[in-house]
Scaffold this motif. Structure first.
Motif, PDB file in Angstrom:
ATOM      1  N   GLY A 288       0.792  -1.227   0.000  1.00  0.00           N
ATOM      2  CA  GLY A 288       0.000   0.000   0.000  1.00  0.00           C
ATOM      3  C   GLY A 288       0.817   1.266   0.000  1.00  0.00           C
ATOM      4  N   PHE A 289       2.143   1.143   0.172  1.00  0.00           N
ATOM      5  CA  PHE A 289       3.014   2.314   0.175  1.00  0.00           C
ATOM      6  C   PHE A 289       3.811   2.428  -1.125  1.00  0.00           C
ATOM      7  CE2 PHE A 289       2.112   1.194   4.523  1.00  0.00           C
ATOM      8  CZ  PHE A 289       1.829   2.421   5.109  1.00  0.00           C
ATOM      9  N   GLY A 290       3.530   1.541  -2.088  1.00  0.00           N
ATOM     10  CA  GLY A 290       4.239   1.554  -3.355  1.00  0.00           C
ATOM     11  C   GLY A 290       4.099   2.821  -4.171  1.00  0.00           C
ATOM     12  N   PRO A 291       2.968   3.566  -4.105  1.00  0.00           N
ATOM     13  CA  PRO A 291       2.843   4.773  -4.931  1.00  0.00           C
ATOM     14  C   PRO A 291       3.617   5.981  -4.402  1.00  0.00           C
ATOM     15  CG  PRO A 291       0.685   3.821  -4.412  1.00  0.00           C
ATOM     16  CD  PRO A 291       1.684   3.187  -3.508  1.00  0.00           C
ATOM     17  N   PHE A 292       4.206   5.883  -3.218  1.00  0.00           N
ATOM     18  CA  PHE A 292       4.818   7.053  -2.588  1.00  0.00           C
ATOM     19  C   PHE A 292       6.331   7.045  -2.772  1.00  0.00           C
ATOM     20  CE2 PHE A 292       0.911   6.240  -0.260  1.00  0.00           C
ATOM     21  CZ  PHE A 292       0.313   7.498  -0.273  1.00  0.00           C
ATOM     22  N   MET A 293       6.889   8.217  -3.066  1.00  0.00           N
ATOM     23  CA  MET A 293       8.332   8.351  -3.147  1.00  0.00           C
ATOM     24  C   MET A 293       8.944   8.319  -1.749  1.00  0.00           C
ATOM     25  SD  MET A 293      10.484  11.211  -5.251  1.00  0.00           S
ATOM     26  CE  MET A 293       9.720  10.659  -6.766  1.00  0.00           C
TER      27      MET A 293
ATOM     28  N   THR B 121       7.766  18.490 -10.458  1.00  0.00           N
ATOM     29  CA  THR B 121       8.363  17.274 -11.007  1.00  0.00           C
ATOM     30  C   THR B 121       9.753  17.069 -10.414  1.00  0.00           C
ATOM     31  OG1 THR B 121       9.313  18.411 -12.924  1.00  0.00           O
ATOM     32  CG2 THR B 121       7.100  17.497 -13.163  1.00  0.00           C
ATOM     33  N   VAL B 122      10.156  15.813 -10.296  1.00  0.00           N
ATOM     34  CA  VAL B 122      11.474  15.479  -9.765  1.00  0.00           C
ATOM     35  C   VAL B 122      12.083  14.381 -10.617  1.00  0.00           C
ATOM     36  CG1 VAL B 122      10.785  16.063  -7.397  1.00  0.00           C
ATOM     37  CG2 VAL B 122      10.620  13.694  -8.174  1.00  0.00           C
ATOM     38  N   VAL B 123      13.404  14.310 -10.609  1.00  0.00           N
ATOM     39  CA  VAL B 123      14.121  13.210 -11.247  1.00  0.00           C
ATOM     40  C   VAL B 123      14.645  12.318 -10.131  1.00  0.00           C
ATOM     41  CG1 VAL B 123      16.070  12.547 -12.689  1.00  0.00           C
ATOM     42  CG2 VAL B 123      14.739  14.592 -13.241  1.00  0.00           C
ATOM     43  N   TRP B 124      14.285  11.057 -10.207  1.00  0.00           N
ATOM     44  CA  TRP B 124      14.616  10.106  -9.143  1.00  0.00           C
ATOM     45  C   TRP B 124      15.038   8.798  -9.774  1.00  0.00           C
ATOM     46  CZ3 TRP B 124      10.791   6.754  -6.054  1.00  0.00           C
ATOM     47  CH2 TRP B 124      11.383   6.298  -4.878  1.00  0.00           C
ATOM     48  N   ARG B 125      16.280   8.385  -9.492  1.00  0.00           N
ATOM     49  CA  ARG B 125      16.848   7.155 -10.055  1.00  0.00           C
ATOM     50  C   ARG B 125      16.718   7.112 -11.577  1.00  0.00           C
ATOM     51  NH1 ARG B 125      18.125   3.004  -6.458  1.00  0.00           N
ATOM     52  NH2 ARG B 125      17.590   3.430  -4.294  1.00  0.00           N
ATOM     53  N   GLY B 126      16.980   8.256 -12.201  1.00  0.00           N
ATOM     54  CA  GLY B 126      17.017   8.321 -13.657  1.00  0.00           C
ATOM     55  C   GLY B 126      15.681   8.508 -14.341  1.00  0.00           C
TER      56      GLY B 126
ATOM     57  N   TYR C  38       9.271  12.164 -12.379  1.00  0.00           N
ATOM     58  CA  TYR C  38       7.991  11.937 -11.720  1.00  0.00           C
ATOM     59  C   TYR C  38       7.329  13.273 -11.397  1.00  0.00           C
ATOM     60  CZ  TYR C  38       9.905   7.258 -10.817  1.00  0.00           C
ATOM     61  OH  TYR C  38      10.460   6.006 -10.941  1.00  0.00           O
ATOM     62  N   ARG C  39       6.006  13.260 -11.355  1.00  0.00           N
ATOM     63  CA  ARG C  39       5.245  14.397 -10.829  1.00  0.00           C
ATOM     64  C   ARG C  39       4.702  14.003  -9.468  1.00  0.00           C
ATOM     65  NH1 ARG C  39       2.262  15.280 -14.793  1.00  0.00           N
ATOM     66  NH2 ARG C  39       3.347  17.114 -15.595  1.00  0.00           N
ATOM     67  N   ILE C  40       4.870  14.891  -8.487  1.00  0.00           N
ATOM     68  CA  ILE C  40       4.369  14.642  -7.140  1.00  0.00           C
ATOM     69  C   ILE C  40       2.936  15.147  -7.062  1.00  0.00           C
ATOM     70  CG2 ILE C  40       4.783  14.930  -4.679  1.00  0.00           C
ATOM     71  CD1 ILE C  40       6.997  13.487  -6.204  1.00  0.00           C
ATOM     72  N   LEU C  41       1.993  14.263  -6.812  1.00  0.00           N
ATOM     73  CA  LEU C  41       0.574  14.614  -6.760  1.00  0.00           C
ATOM     74  C   LEU C  41       0.213  15.192  -5.397  1.00  0.00           C
ATOM     75  CD1 LEU C  41      -0.833  11.401  -8.494  1.00  0.00           C
ATOM     76  CD2 LEU C  41      -0.040  13.532  -9.554  1.00  0.00           C
ATOM     77  N   ALA C  42      -0.958  15.794  -5.314  1.00  0.00           N
ATOM     78  CA  ALA C  42      -1.399  16.427  -4.067  1.00  0.00           C
ATOM     79  C   ALA C  42      -1.505  15.430  -2.919  1.00  0.00           C
ATOM     80  CB  ALA C  42      -2.745  17.122  -4.283  1.00  0.00           C
TER      81      ALA C  42
ATOM     82  N   GLU D 114       1.553  11.032  -3.644  1.00  0.00           N
ATOM     83  CA  GLU D 114       1.944   9.944  -4.527  1.00  0.00           C
ATOM     84  C   GLU D 114       2.788  10.484  -5.691  1.00  0.00           C
ATOM     85  OE1 GLU D 114      -1.503   7.037  -5.138  1.00  0.00           O
ATOM     86  OE2 GLU D 114      -2.503   8.791  -4.286  1.00  0.00           O
ATOM     87  N   ALA D 115       3.580   9.595  -6.257  1.00  0.00           N
ATOM     88  CA  ALA D 115       4.423   9.971  -7.393  1.00  0.00           C
ATOM     89  C   ALA D 115       3.900   9.306  -8.659  1.00  0.00           C
ATOM     90  CB  ALA D 115       5.867   9.550  -7.145  1.00  0.00           C
ATOM     91  N   LYS D 116       3.833  10.081  -9.733  1.00  0.00           N
ATOM     92  CA  LYS D 116       3.390   9.558 -11.029  1.00  0.00           C
ATOM     93  C   LYS D 116       4.504   9.749 -12.036  1.00  0.00           C
ATOM     94  CE  LYS D 116      -0.133  10.076 -14.640  1.00  0.00           C
ATOM     95  NZ  LYS D 116      -1.306  10.840 -15.099  1.00  0.00           N
ATOM     96  N   ARG D 117       4.926   8.650 -12.641  1.00  0.00           N
ATOM     97  CA  ARG D 117       6.007   8.732 -13.622  1.00  0.00           C
ATOM     98  C   ARG D 117       5.507   9.442 -14.880  1.00  0.00           C
ATOM     99  NH1 ARG D 117       9.960   3.718 -15.398  1.00  0.00           N
ATOM    100  NH2 ARG D 117      10.932   4.760 -17.180  1.00  0.00           N
ATOM    101  N   VAL D 118       6.276  10.414 -15.367  1.00  0.00           N
ATOM    102  CA  VAL D 118       5.817  11.221 -16.502  1.00  0.00           C
ATOM    103  C   VAL D 118       6.771  11.146 -17.685  1.00  0.00           C
ATOM    104  CG1 VAL D 118       4.491  12.833 -15.101  1.00  0.00           C
ATOM    105  CG2 VAL D 118       6.912  13.296 -15.523  1.00  0.00           C
ATOM    106  N   ASP D 119       7.817  10.323 -17.606  1.00  0.00           N
ATOM    107  CA  ASP D 119       8.707  10.194 -18.769  1.00  0.00           C
ATOM    108  C   ASP D 119       8.416   8.923 -19.519  1.00  0.00           C
ATOM    109  OD1 ASP D 119       9.640   8.402 -16.951  1.00  0.00           O
ATOM    110  OD2 ASP D 119      11.722   9.033 -17.008  1.00  0.00           O
TER     111      ASP D 119
END
Length: 448
Positions: free
Chosen positions: A280-285, A428-433, A436-440, A443-448
């Motif tokens: 349940g914590f998989g969507p969070f950076m 947006t952030v770059v994490w491990r290459g 991602y966009r950080i949602l309200a 949660e993190a959503k990959r955008v690349d």
């Protein structure tokens, strides 16, 4: 003319509209300045009293294995991090009678597998193994990496340590002491061990401090931040314990407790069959902060020992340092916006500017002199904090000189506000290459 019949005398500056506003602003600024100093000095006190001395071995270290709770140590790994063999080796040398080590990978071709294999060969007496599982439950690679070890662990007590972190040999025993609340030997037997309930300690952690072997300006600035202002605030917030404040470099918790947690993810809760537990914590950076916060809200206390998590920082450029700090500010601003908005005032330059102006406005003190004295005092407190924390690290990493720390500290303070402003205008952030966009929701959503 003023004072003549029918002409009222001018109001004192403090009673004019502008003067009244500045008076109340100055009072508010002085209160804020005082609170920040109180929090900082409390962190300095904790560093001095708890960390400025060597700690005795845990009483559990001398007990037979059957008389202590077993602990599963999990090292999630991905690639060849800085000083990897030495950091992993520290968990093979612990003074504790009953534990296992799992080296967790997602890729069977990972270069770090050879390092883990060499450690298992060199420490054949340690119960250690490698687990490889490519399954993914979310965007967070650490959560993905931990899923199989959580399922296969021999013991309920899990100690998760990042790949860049080294620990001292007596740390595990003292962590279990803190977990048990320091007492009741009867509860140390595995037969009588039960996962913590509401009101018990449900998470044990250490303050992270940075160790730098390959000096670069980015790594030295990061070290000055982590070992000074960050450590000071981290220790103080955990000392007063008004809310959860945990960094996931070195955390111990109960598998049973984690398994019973409801996911804090709004998107997962909206699913027909939302996952519980670690998945349940998989969507969070910032899964470490989310797990700790969820445990806290379930009534499980957090505890710290007098040990530190020694985080080996590789060579960083100044640009990499800026990106690293901006990434976590962007994560925090959607998770704890009020605290993130106040954050610049907890830094030496803006905090001292506000404090010196308030003292000048209210009491007429010379602003430039007060500002200079405040910044100097800030630096001396941070330097004292890092020296006390280094008591636990002298035999593991090189010590940064006073002059180097002073220059890196000054650079960090000058960068603090520009980095914060840069971080606050983006999402947006770059994490491990990957981007991602950080949602309200956090949660993190990959955008690349």
């Amino acid at each position: 003319m003023p004072g003549e019949r029918g002409t009222p005398p001018p109001l004192p500056p403090s009673l004019t509209l502008a003067g009244g506003a500045s008076f109340y602003l100055a009072v508010g600024g002085l209160v804020l300045y005082g609170v920040v100093w109180a929090v900082g000095l409390n962190g300095w006190r904790v560093a001095k009293t708890r960390y400025g001395r060597a700690w005795a071995p845990s009483r559990l270290a001398a007990l037979p294995p059957a008389s202590v709770p077993g602990v599963t140590i999990i090292r999630p790994l991905c690639g060849l991090d800085s000083n990897l063999y030495n950091t992993l080796e520290t968990v093979m040398q612990l003074e504790y009678p009953r534990y296992e080590v799992i080296f967790a990978f997602q890729d069977a071709g990972d270069e770090a597998i050879a390092v883990a294999q060499l450690l298992i060969k060199n420490y054949a007496h340690v119960d250690a193994r490698i687990v490889i599982n490519p399954a993914k439950v979310g965007v967070n690679p650490k959560v993905n990496n931990l899923m199989q070890p959580f399922a296969e662990a021999k013991y309920d007590l899990l100690w998760v340590i990042d790949s860049t972190v080294a620990v001292t040999d007596g740390t595990l025993g003292r962590m279990v002491d803190a977990w048990l609340g320091g007492g009741d030997v009867e509860r140390t037997a595995e037969a009588g061990y039960t996962p913590p309930a509401r009101g018990d300690v449900g998470l044990v952690h250490q303050v992270p401090i940075a160790v730098v072997y390959t000096s670069s300006w980015g790594s030295l600035i990061e070290q000055a931040f982590l070992n000074g202002n960050h450590a000071k605030m981290y220790l103080s917030i955990n000392d007063v314990a008004v809310d959860s404040c945990v960094v996931g470099k070195s955390n111990m918790y109960s598998r049973a407790n984690i398994a019973g947690l409801r996911t804090p993810s709004p998107s997962l809760r909206a699913a027909p069959d939302p996952p519980s537990g670690l998945a349940g914590f998989g969507p969070f950076m910032a899964e470490d902060n989310m797990i700790a916060m969820t445990l806290w809200r379930a009534g499980l206390k957090h505890a710290m020992t007098g040990d530190v998590a020694l985080d080996f920082i590789g060579a960083l450029s100044v640009r990499q340092y800026i990106d690293r700090r901006a990434r976590w500010i962007r994560v925090r601003k959607v998770m704890v916006l009020p605290a993130t908005l106040v954050e610049p005032f907890t830094e030496s330059l803006l905090g001292s500017l506000v404090g010196s102006w308030a003292l000048h406005r209210l009491f007429g003190l010379p602003q430039a002199a007060v500002f200079g004295a405040s910044v100097l005092a800030w630096f001396l407190v941070d330097n004292s904090v890092r020296r006390n924390l280094s008591t636990n690290a002298r035999h593991i990493g090189p010590q940064t000189s006073f002059a180097t720390f002073a220059v890196a500290w000054a650079a960090r303070e000058l960068l603090a506000l520009p980095v914060w402003l840069y971080a606050m205008v983006g999402s947006t952030v770059v994490w491990r290459g990957h981007r991602y966009r950080i949602l309200a929701s956090g949660e993190a959503k990959r955008v690349d």
